[in-house]
Design an enzyme around this catalytic site. Structure first.
Site, PDB file in Angstrom:
ATOM      1  N   GLY A 286      20.735  40.069  37.155  1.00 12.10           N
ATOM      2  CA  GLY A 286      20.245  39.136  36.139  1.00 12.10           C
ATOM      3  C   GLY A 286      20.583  37.704  36.537  1.00 12.10           C
ATOM      4  O   GLY A 286      19.806  36.782  36.280  1.00 12.10           O
ATOM      5  N   SER A 287      21.715  37.516  37.164  1.00 12.07           N
ATOM      6  CA  SER A 287      22.096  36.179  37.624  1.00 12.07           C
ATOM      7  C   SER A 287      21.109  35.677  38.668  1.00 12.07           C
ATOM      8  O   SER A 287      20.700  34.514  38.647  1.00 12.07           O
ATOM      9  CB  SER A 287      23.503  36.201  38.213  1.00 12.07           C
ATOM     10  OG  SER A 287      24.411  36.720  37.264  1.00 12.07           O
TER      11      SER A 287
ATOM     12  N   ASP B 252      20.680  39.715  27.667  1.00  8.62           N
ATOM     13  CA  ASP B 252      21.452  40.458  26.662  1.00  8.62           C
ATOM     14  C   ASP B 252      20.597  40.897  25.492  1.00  8.62           C
ATOM     15  O   ASP B 252      21.132  41.329  24.463  1.00  8.62           O
ATOM     16  CB  ASP B 252      22.596  39.575  26.120  1.00  8.62           C
ATOM     17  CG  ASP B 252      23.639  39.293  27.169  1.00  8.62           C
ATOM     18  OD1 ASP B 252      24.426  38.357  26.980  1.00  8.62           O
ATOM     19  OD2 ASP B 252      23.663  40.011  28.193  1.00  8.62           O
TER      20      ASP B 252
ATOM     21  N   SER C  81      18.630  41.607  32.767  1.00 10.18           N
ATOM     22  CA  SER C  81      19.703  42.104  33.640  1.00 10.18           C
ATOM     23  C   SER C  81      19.828  43.613  33.519  1.00 10.18           C
ATOM     24  O   SER C  81      19.675  44.177  32.422  1.00 10.18           O
ATOM     25  CB  SER C  81      21.034  41.465  33.249  1.00 10.18           C
ATOM     26  OG  SER C  81      22.089  42.066  33.981  1.00 10.18           O
TER      27      SER C  81
ATOM     28  N   HIS D 282      24.556  46.276  30.226  1.00  8.99           N
ATOM     29  CA  HIS D 282      23.344  45.906  29.487  1.00  8.99           C
ATOM     30  C   HIS D 282      22.590  47.110  28.940  1.00  8.99           C
ATOM     31  O   HIS D 282      23.004  48.251  29.110  1.00  8.99           O
ATOM     32  CB  HIS D 282      22.443  45.043  30.365  1.00  8.99           C
ATOM     33  CG  HIS D 282      23.012  43.699  30.607  1.00  8.99           C
ATOM     34  ND1 HIS D 282      23.631  43.358  31.778  1.00  8.99           N
ATOM     35  CD2 HIS D 282      23.102  42.615  29.813  1.00  8.99           C
ATOM     36  CE1 HIS D 282      24.075  42.106  31.690  1.00  8.99           C
ATOM     37  NE2 HIS D 282      23.758  41.643  30.507  1.00  8.99           N
TER      38      HIS D 282
ATOM     39  N   ASN E 257      17.344  35.766  49.804  1.00  6.30           N
ATOM     40  CA  ASN E 257      16.922  37.165  49.833  1.00  6.30           C
ATOM     41  C   ASN E 257      17.625  37.865  48.690  1.00  6.30           C
ATOM     42  O   ASN E 257      18.818  38.144  48.748  1.00  6.30           O
ATOM     43  CB  ASN E 257      17.260  37.843  51.157  1.00  6.30           C
ATOM     44  CG  ASN E 257      16.831  39.319  51.138  1.00  6.30           C
ATOM     45  OD1 ASN E 257      16.258  39.796  50.152  1.00  6.30           O
ATOM     46  ND2 ASN E 257      17.108  40.036  52.197  1.00  6.30           N
TER      47      ASN E 257
END
Lengths: 436, 239
Positions: free
Chosen positions: A87-88, A195, A216, A221, A289
């Site tokens: 998710g980041s 979230d 995410s 999650h 990547n």
């Protein structure tokens, strides 16, 4: 039939058997077992898919990633779901996409401002900083834990180009106000939906309002791939740019191991490269990547089939906890659902009232001692975090509520692995705390 | 574009148009991703095993409506692969396709569309025209279609139905060989006449070019010489 297919079927049957012995449900023993704040919920199908994918040994994105992306596009009703490795990473790709030169006058440039909040997870704010953009922090409401709608327009300046907000802990932010501002000031909107998978605003899924949104699949999650994330968009041009940023910044859209997907591999000219330079090695962005492996996607395919059930369990657990903890509302500020929304809660946030005769750490220590996991609201006030002290930023007001949350707020779990037995135990422990 | 997916498929029907041109009607054996009119697919004759690389394939514009469950492609023999397709593919044969790909999109921005098609280059436009038959929207389109010989005329039915049902649809046919076609009126013998385009257009339209490379290059150059903005020119270009 190919002998390898028979062997594979035998292996997968054994995986199912293995699951039933290794992961059989353990009874919850109050005082001994832990009530986790989050965790993976799965059955043999995740393991079967994972092993099935590993036996392909294709390793990079393949048939499971294709299947997942298509299914996720259908789930949200969007044109593109772009898998990434977290998710980041999804947040990083989303904001980077808006810096693309292909967006011409609308592209985000160094020094442009992005409205966000400090009460949250760093992965929403860090990519703003990493792209040389300036986060503009607005305060949040206690109870909703989202940006105060009235503060948002105050934050807008001639350099404001985007809004990047998370639906905190599953509670949607006020999309009516935000969409009005997006239209009025011609802003980009990225929804950090990491979230809030399954949350709805005015009946519509969050993640479908913004130009881009992110999801995410980290185990905490709503559904998991282990590590994994996704960018969603209904804009095919933005999708193409996002994929480029994900895939080394390249112009080519061949999948791993593929060649000449576009049919024009050696017949185009880019930059000041010679005509016909291999399109596989033409780069139109400074990219990364951030791809997943097919094995992660394989887990996701199985999890996605369970997602609606997971969402319902989370909502059910939230409702029960709200009922349990309403007995203590003299001392605890319970979560407040944003009007016109139906949250798919990530967790149950609680703030200690100012007049309570105990501190947050008193309560969380007690809960943890009794094996109920707790977490603070992520970074609290990110502007106070060491990594963010010296960044270029603008702050609207004094972030008083953000500080309050930093000092007084925590959350406990509502994930589908929590059942009524565990909720009864949570009730009992809270009762004990307030008796003493 | 939606995530491209590799799909096993079966040939349902084959239509032979000429000694070099055929249409294949392909039935996917798994759920297909959504595609837009104008996009293309890869077709592989050999079996695909996910443990190994995608086999040799070629690209073909999709010539059916995105709403159709059967995918149509129309191809001309150009090399060994398409020769193999022409000679060997029959109803019941299993193949693999991967789709969708391509940026040749028909942006509905209110401008009229000018389609300039040469030979089998008409296929992406057919996808659009078939799709429009299923919608209430009557797109404003003028299709300029050039073929070498009368037997190269394909998609007659789609063109005829559009002429009947869509008052905004105009059609100009050019046949290089001086012989009548029969089913559709010929505007002129010879190649597509750029002067006709100049006469029939206001130059505020969106121009879409699809066909042989020489044709595309010529018309692109002509349009630019007449000060048409490059952003108004959309090309389905292949190497």
């Amino acid at each position: 039939m190919d002998k390898s297919i028979n062997i594979k079927n035998e292996i997968l049957e054994k995986v199912s058997e293995y699951y039933k012995t290794k992961f059989r449900t353990q009874a919850f023993i109050p005082g001994q077992s832990t009530v986790r704040y989050a965790g993976r919920v799965f059955d043999e199908n995740e393991l079967i898919n994972l092993v099935d994918s590993s036996l392909d040994f294709w390793l990079t994105v393949g048939r499971y990633a294709e299947e997942f992306e298509m299914s996720f596009e259908e789930y949200f009703g969007v044109s593109d779901a772009i898998l990434v490795n977290s998710g980041s990473s999804a947040n990083l790709v989303a904001i980077s996409t808006l810096t693309s030169p292909k967006l011409e006058n609308r592209r985000l440039k160094a020094g442009d401002e992005v409205i966000t909040v400090a009460a949250g997870f760093p992965a929403t704010v860090a990519p703003i900083v990493q792209n040389n953009l300036v986060p503009v922090f607005v305060d949040i409401g206690i109870g909703t834990y989202n940006a105060i709608p009235e503060e948002l327009e105050k934050a807008i300046s001639p350099r404001t180009k985007a809004i990047f907000l998370a639906h905190t802990l599953g509670n949607p932010f006020n999309l009516s106000v935000v969409m009005q501002l997006v239209e009025k000031y011609n802003l980009w909107l990225i929804e950090d939906n990491c979230d809030a998978l399954g949350s709805r605003y005015n009946g519509k899924l969050t993640g479908t309002f913004g130009h881009l949104s992110t999801v995410s699949f980290y185990p905490a999650h709503h559904m998991t791939m282990g590590e994994g994330g996704c960018i969603l968009t209904n804009d095919e041009d933005l999708a193409k740019i996002a994929k480029s940023f994900r895939d080394w910044g390249r112009d080519c859209y061949c999948g791993p191991g593929e060649n000449n997907t576009c049919g024009k591999r050696y017949s185009q000219q880019f930059g000041t490269l010679p005509y016909g330079y291999d399109h596989k090695y033409v780069y139109s962005h400074i990219g990364y990547n951030l791809k997943v492996t097919d094995m992660q996607a394989a887990i996701g395919v199985a999890q996605l089939k369970k997602l609606d059930g997971f969402i319902e369990r989370r909502k059910g657990n939230f409702k029960k906890l709200k009922r349990i903890l309403s007995d203590f509302s003299d001392d605890l500020i319970l979560p407040e659902t944003t009007p016109n929304s139906d949250p798919s809660w990530f967790s149950f946030p609680i703030s200690i009232r100012e007049n309570a005769d105990f501190k947050r750490n008193d309560l969380t220590s007690f809960l943890e001692k009794n094996r109920i996991e707790t977490r603070n609201l992520f970074g609290g006030n990110l502007t106070r975090q060491p990594a963010f002290l010296d960044i270029a930023k603008r702050v609207i007001g004094d972030l008083k509520n953000t500080d309050y949350v930093m000092n007084n707020t925590f959350f406990i779990g509502v994930f589908p692995g929590i059942d009524n037995v565990q909720l009864d135990y949570v009730d009992e422990i809270f009762q004990q705390f307030f008796k003493t | 574009m939606a995530t491209p997916r590799k799909i096993p498929a079966t040939i349902k029907e084959v239509i032979t148009h000429s000694e070099r041109v055929k249409s294949l009607f392909i039935e996917p054996r798994q759920k297909c991703p959504r595609f837009n009119a104008g996009q293309f697919l890869h077709l592989a004759i050999d079996h695909y095993d996910p443990s190994f690389h995608w086999p040799e394939s070629r690209v073909f514009s999709i010539a059916s409506s995105p709403a159709s469950e059967i995918i149509r492609i129309t191809f001309a023999v150009k090399g060994n692969f398409t020769k193999k397709m022409y000679e060997y593919l029959k109803p019941g044969n299993n193949i693999w396709i991967k789709l969708p790909y391509g940026d040749f999109r028909f942006e509905q921005n209110g401008n009229k569309f000018i389609f300039i098609a040469g030979g089998t280059g008409i296929t992406p436009f057919i996808s659009f025209l078939e799709e429009s038959l299923n919608s209430s929207h009557m797109p404003d389109v003028h299709l300029f279609y050039g073929i070498e010989r009368p037997e190269h005329l394909i998609f007659v039915e789609v063109i005829q139905i559009n002429l009947e049902r869509n008052p905004n649809f105009q059609f100009s046919l050019y046949v290089e060989e001086n012989q009548p076609v029969g089913e559709l009126p010929i505007r002129q013998f010879g190649r597509i006449n750029f002067k006709h385009i100049l006469r029939d257009c206001t130059m505020n339209e969106e121009f879409y070019l699809s066909g042989p490379e020489k044709m595309i290059n010529l018309f692109e150059k002509n349009l630019i010489n007449y000060k048409i903005n490059q952003l108004q020119i959309h090309i389905d270009r292949w190497q």
